[in-house]
Scaffold this motif. Structure first.
Motif, mmCIF file in Angstrom:
data_model
loop_
_atom_site.group_PDB
_atom_site.id
_atom_site.type_symbol
_atom_site.label_atom_id
_atom_site.label_comp_id
_atom_site.label_asym_id
_atom_site.label_seq_id
_atom_site.Cartn_x
_atom_site.Cartn_y
_atom_site.Cartn_z
ATOM 1 N N ILE A 46 0.846 -1.198 0.000
ATOM 2 C CA ILE A 46 0.000 0.000 0.000
ATOM 3 C C ILE A 46 0.882 1.249 0.000
ATOM 4 C CG2 ILE A 46 -1.726 1.320 1.279
ATOM 5 C CD1 ILE A 46 -2.856 -1.180 -0.035
ATOM 6 N N GLY A 47 1.954 1.224 0.785
ATOM 7 C CA GLY A 47 2.878 2.348 0.800
ATOM 8 C C GLY A 47 3.502 2.597 -0.559
ATOM 9 N N GLN A 48 3.793 1.531 -1.281
ATOM 10 C CA GLN A 48 4.375 1.675 -2.619
ATOM 11 C C GLN A 48 3.364 2.256 -3.600
ATOM 12 O OE1 GLN A 48 5.602 -2.333 -3.123
ATOM 13 N NE2 GLN A 48 7.375 -2.119 -1.781
ATOM 14 N N LEU A 49 2.086 1.877 -3.450
ATOM 15 C CA LEU A 49 1.046 2.497 -4.274
ATOM 16 C C LEU A 49 0.949 3.990 -3.981
ATOM 17 C CD1 LEU A 49 -1.888 -0.107 -4.080
ATOM 18 C CD2 LEU A 49 -0.349 0.300 -6.005
ATOM 19 N N GLU A 50 1.001 4.326 -2.703
ATOM 20 C CA GLU A 50 0.894 5.732 -2.309
ATOM 21 C C GLU A 50 2.100 6.548 -2.780
ATOM 22 O OE1 GLU A 50 -1.814 5.047 1.732
ATOM 23 O OE2 GLU A 50 0.299 5.604 1.907
ATOM 24 N N ALA A 51 3.276 5.922 -2.805
ATOM 25 C CA ALA A 51 4.492 6.612 -3.236
ATOM 26 C C ALA A 51 4.628 6.661 -4.751
ATOM 27 C CB ALA A 51 5.720 5.941 -2.626
ATOM 28 N N GLY A 52 3.792 5.889 -5.456
ATOM 29 C CA GLY A 52 3.867 5.862 -6.913
ATOM 30 C C GLY A 52 4.900 4.927 -7.471
ATOM 31 N N THR A 53 5.446 4.045 -6.643
ATOM 32 C CA THR A 53 6.438 3.094 -7.147
ATOM 33 C C THR A 53 5.805 1.794 -7.629
ATOM 34 O OG1 THR A 53 6.845 2.220 -4.921
ATOM 35 C CG2 THR A 53 8.265 4.007 -5.684
ATOM 36 N N ARG A 54 4.525 1.577 -7.343
ATOM 37 C CA ARG A 54 3.813 0.405 -7.845
ATOM 38 C C ARG A 54 2.538 0.850 -8.552
ATOM 39 N NH1 ARG A 54 5.583 -4.525 -5.481
ATOM 40 N NH2 ARG A 54 4.217 -5.527 -6.993
ATOM 41 N N ARG A 55 2.137 0.103 -9.537
ATOM 42 C CA ARG A 55 0.934 0.417 -10.306
ATOM 43 C C ARG A 55 -0.305 -0.118 -9.597
ATOM 44 N NH1 ARG A 55 0.507 -1.740 -16.358
ATOM 45 N NH2 ARG A 55 2.374 -0.454 -16.545
ATOM 46 N N MET A 56 -1.383 0.674 -9.634
ATOM 47 C CA MET A 56 -2.647 0.246 -9.044
ATOM 48 C C MET A 56 -3.430 -0.586 -10.060
ATOM 49 S SD MET A 56 -5.723 2.511 -7.333
ATOM 50 C CE MET A 56 -4.563 3.356 -6.252
ATOM 51 N N HIS A 57 -3.771 -1.804 -9.697
ATOM 52 C CA HIS A 57 -4.544 -2.674 -10.582
ATOM 53 C C HIS A 57 -6.029 -2.545 -10.291
ATOM 54 C CE1 HIS A 57 -0.967 -4.482 -12.274
ATOM 55 N NE2 HIS A 57 -0.492 -4.673 -11.051
ATOM 56 N N TYR A 60 -7.710 -3.768 -7.037
ATOM 57 C CA TYR A 60 -7.400 -2.935 -5.882
ATOM 58 C C TYR A 60 -8.207 -1.642 -5.921
ATOM 59 C CZ TYR A 60 -3.288 -6.019 -5.873
ATOM 60 O OH TYR A 60 -2.459 -7.105 -5.887
ATOM 61 N N ALA A 61 -8.295 -1.049 -7.110
ATOM 62 C CA ALA A 61 -9.034 0.208 -7.251
ATOM 63 C C ALA A 61 -10.503 0.044 -6.839
ATOM 64 C CB ALA A 61 -8.949 0.701 -8.687
ATOM 65 N N LYS A 62 -11.113 -1.059 -7.244
ATOM 66 C CA LYS A 62 -12.510 -1.297 -6.872
ATOM 67 C C LYS A 62 -12.653 -1.420 -5.355
ATOM 68 C CE LYS A 62 -13.934 -3.579 -11.168
ATOM 69 N NZ LYS A 62 -14.398 -4.862 -11.779
ATOM 70 N N GLY A 72 -16.260 5.342 -7.738
ATOM 71 C CA GLY A 72 -15.552 4.848 -8.913
ATOM 72 C C GLY A 72 -14.330 5.645 -9.315
ATOM 73 N N PHE A 73 -13.892 6.583 -8.467
ATOM 74 C CA PHE A 73 -12.737 7.424 -8.820
ATOM 75 C C PHE A 73 -11.490 6.586 -9.091
ATOM 76 C CE2 PHE A 73 -8.800 9.314 -7.154
ATOM 77 C CZ PHE A 73 -8.640 10.374 -8.028
ATOM 78 N N PHE A 74 -11.150 5.687 -8.170
ATOM 79 C CA PHE A 74 -9.919 4.901 -8.337
ATOM 80 C C PHE A 74 -10.042 3.944 -9.511
ATOM 81 C CE2 PHE A 74 -9.544 6.246 -3.873
ATOM 82 C CZ PHE A 74 -8.277 6.800 -3.911
ATOM 83 N N GLU A 75 -11.234 3.367 -9.714
ATOM 84 C CA GLU A 75 -11.421 2.467 -10.840
ATOM 85 C C GLU A 75 -11.254 3.201 -12.167
ATOM 86 O OE1 GLU A 75 -14.806 -0.473 -12.813
ATOM 87 O OE2 GLU A 75 -15.100 0.338 -10.796
ATOM 88 N N ARG A 76 -11.874 4.379 -12.297
ATOM 89 C CA ARG A 76 -11.782 5.129 -13.549
ATOM 90 C C ARG A 76 -10.342 5.524 -13.864
ATOM 91 N NH1 ARG A 76 -16.046 7.626 -11.307
ATOM 92 N NH2 ARG A 76 -14.807 9.478 -10.773
ATOM 93 N N ASN A 77 -9.629 5.929 -12.840
ATOM 94 C CA ASN A 77 -8.283 6.447 -13.076
ATOM 95 C C ASN A 77 -7.226 5.359 -13.213
ATOM 96 O OD1 ASN A 77 -8.151 9.551 -13.036
ATOM 97 N ND2 ASN A 77 -9.633 9.048 -11.449
ATOM 98 N N CYS A 78 -7.619 4.099 -13.027
ATOM 99 C CA CYS A 78 -6.695 3.001 -13.330
ATOM 100 C C CYS A 78 -6.276 3.043 -14.797
ATOM 101 C CB CYS A 78 -7.363 1.658 -13.031
ATOM 102 S SG CYS A 78 -6.950 1.025 -11.416
ATOM 103 N N GLU A 79 -7.175 3.509 -15.659
ATOM 104 C CA GLU A 79 -6.843 3.566 -17.082
ATOM 105 C C GLU A 79 -5.687 4.521 -17.330
ATOM 106 O OE1 GLU A 79 -8.938 4.520 -21.408
ATOM 107 O OE2 GLU A 79 -10.116 4.524 -19.555
ATOM 108 N N ALA A 80 -5.664 5.641 -16.579
ATOM 109 C CA ALA A 80 -4.602 6.625 -16.763
ATOM 110 C C ALA A 80 -3.248 6.075 -16.353
ATOM 111 C CB ALA A 80 -4.907 7.891 -15.963
ATOM 112 N N VAL A 81 -3.223 5.210 -15.334
ATOM 113 C CA VAL A 81 -1.944 4.678 -14.861
ATOM 114 C C VAL A 81 -1.613 3.330 -15.483
ATOM 115 C CG1 VAL A 81 -2.194 5.883 -12.675
ATOM 116 C CG2 VAL A 81 -2.943 3.514 -12.833
ATOM 117 N N GLY A 82 -2.570 2.739 -16.194
ATOM 118 C CA GLY A 82 -2.365 1.390 -16.705
ATOM 119 C C GLY A 82 -1.700 1.318 -18.066
#
Length: 280
Positions: A46-57, A60-62, A72-82
């Motif tokens: 979780i810390g790595q997700l928060e720091a931006g060193t790991r990608r959110m899948h 997890y977003a759901k 649905g904010f985290f789910e929608r924005n998975c596309e931007a980071v994916g």
């Protein structure tokens, strides 16, 4: 909880998404461990997700949207980071590499991607993808060369590589390509941008005979290890595994030639390629 605005894809979406995750978690009064437990990931993940060193899948977003009521904010924005220009098995490692403060790598049969020249990268890409179009090869090579720009900074990240002698002796693309590639490595070493050691054939059996190894350290997160095979790779954050692989790299350093002797060997092999001499 007020729903955050969707992220601007022209910014650094993964870092911004990580900041939103940290904000939402702290507002909810949850620890990193408590947020990760229901989806079977560690607090450090979780810390790595928060720091931006790991990608959110997506899964997890759901979960985060359900916990925080973020509509649905985290789910929608998975596309931007994916989206990634890199192959799926390597994308997350390449993204972590870009924000690492230190990278230590053992390369078995190839000059590491961060040190490859355009001609060398083209030969490798064509060998991996013999039926690919020229456009596809060009895209792969461009992505690989773009990664190397992280070495444009004169000091960060620290890049320490142990290269197996096999990578020097395998004539990828022929003598001219190899000579250029090895001269490029030696130039980076001579200006003290990288530390390179060669693990000679005479070292015999060693700790990483099973393959490629990369260790990464970060300013705001725990270290990661990346192991790779043909069209597959795994980014590991388990502390015990990272510790074990760090010991493996330390053993490789001890078995390898000194940086000074390694540089002499690299330049000698480059000279042999330039003069058309055969290698084993």
């Amino acid at each position: 909880m007020t729903r955050p605005k969707d992220l601007d894809p022209s910014s650094n979406p993964r870092a911004l998404l990580g900041c939103e995750l940290r904000h939402a978690r702290e507002q909810a009064g949850l620890s990193q461990e408590a947020l990760g437990a229901p989806i079977f990931v560690s607090g450090s993940f979780i810390g790595q997700l928060e720091a931006g060193t790991r990608r959110m899948h997506l899964e997890y977003a759901k979960h985060f949207d359900a916990v925080f009521g973020t509509d649905g904010f985290f789910e929608r924005n998975c596309e931007a980071v994916g989206k990634s220009k890199y192959p799926d098995h390597f994308a997350e490692a390449a993204e972590a590499e870009a924000v690492a403060t230190a990278i230590r790598q053992y390369a078995t049969l190839l000059i590491p991607g961060l040190l490859q020249t355009k001609a060398y990268a083209e030969e490798v890409s064509r060998a991996y993808h013999p039926t690919a179009t020229d456009e596809t090869i060009d895209d792969l090579v461009a992505a690989r060369l773009e990664r190397a720009h992280l070495l444009d900074d004169p000091t960060t990240p620290l890049f320490w590589v142990v290269v197996d002698e096999a990578a020097l002796q395998r004539a990828v693309g022929g003598g001219a390509v190899m000579a250029e590639a090895l001269r490029h490595v030696s130039a980076l070493a001579r200006k003290r941008r990288i530390i390179v050691q060669v693990l000679p054939f005479s070292a015999g059996a060693h700790a990483a005979m099973e393959g490629h190894l990369k260790l990464m350290e970060f300013e705001d997160g725990p270290p990661l290890c990346f192991v790779e095979g043909p069209s597959m790779g795994k980014l590991i954050d388990d502390p015990a595994t990272v510790t074990h692989h760090t010991m493996m790299f330390n053993l490789l350093q001890a078995a390898a030639l000194s940086p000074k002797d390694s540089l002499a060997l690299i330049e000698s092999v480059a000279q042999d390629y330039e003069h058309g001499q055969q290698h084993p």
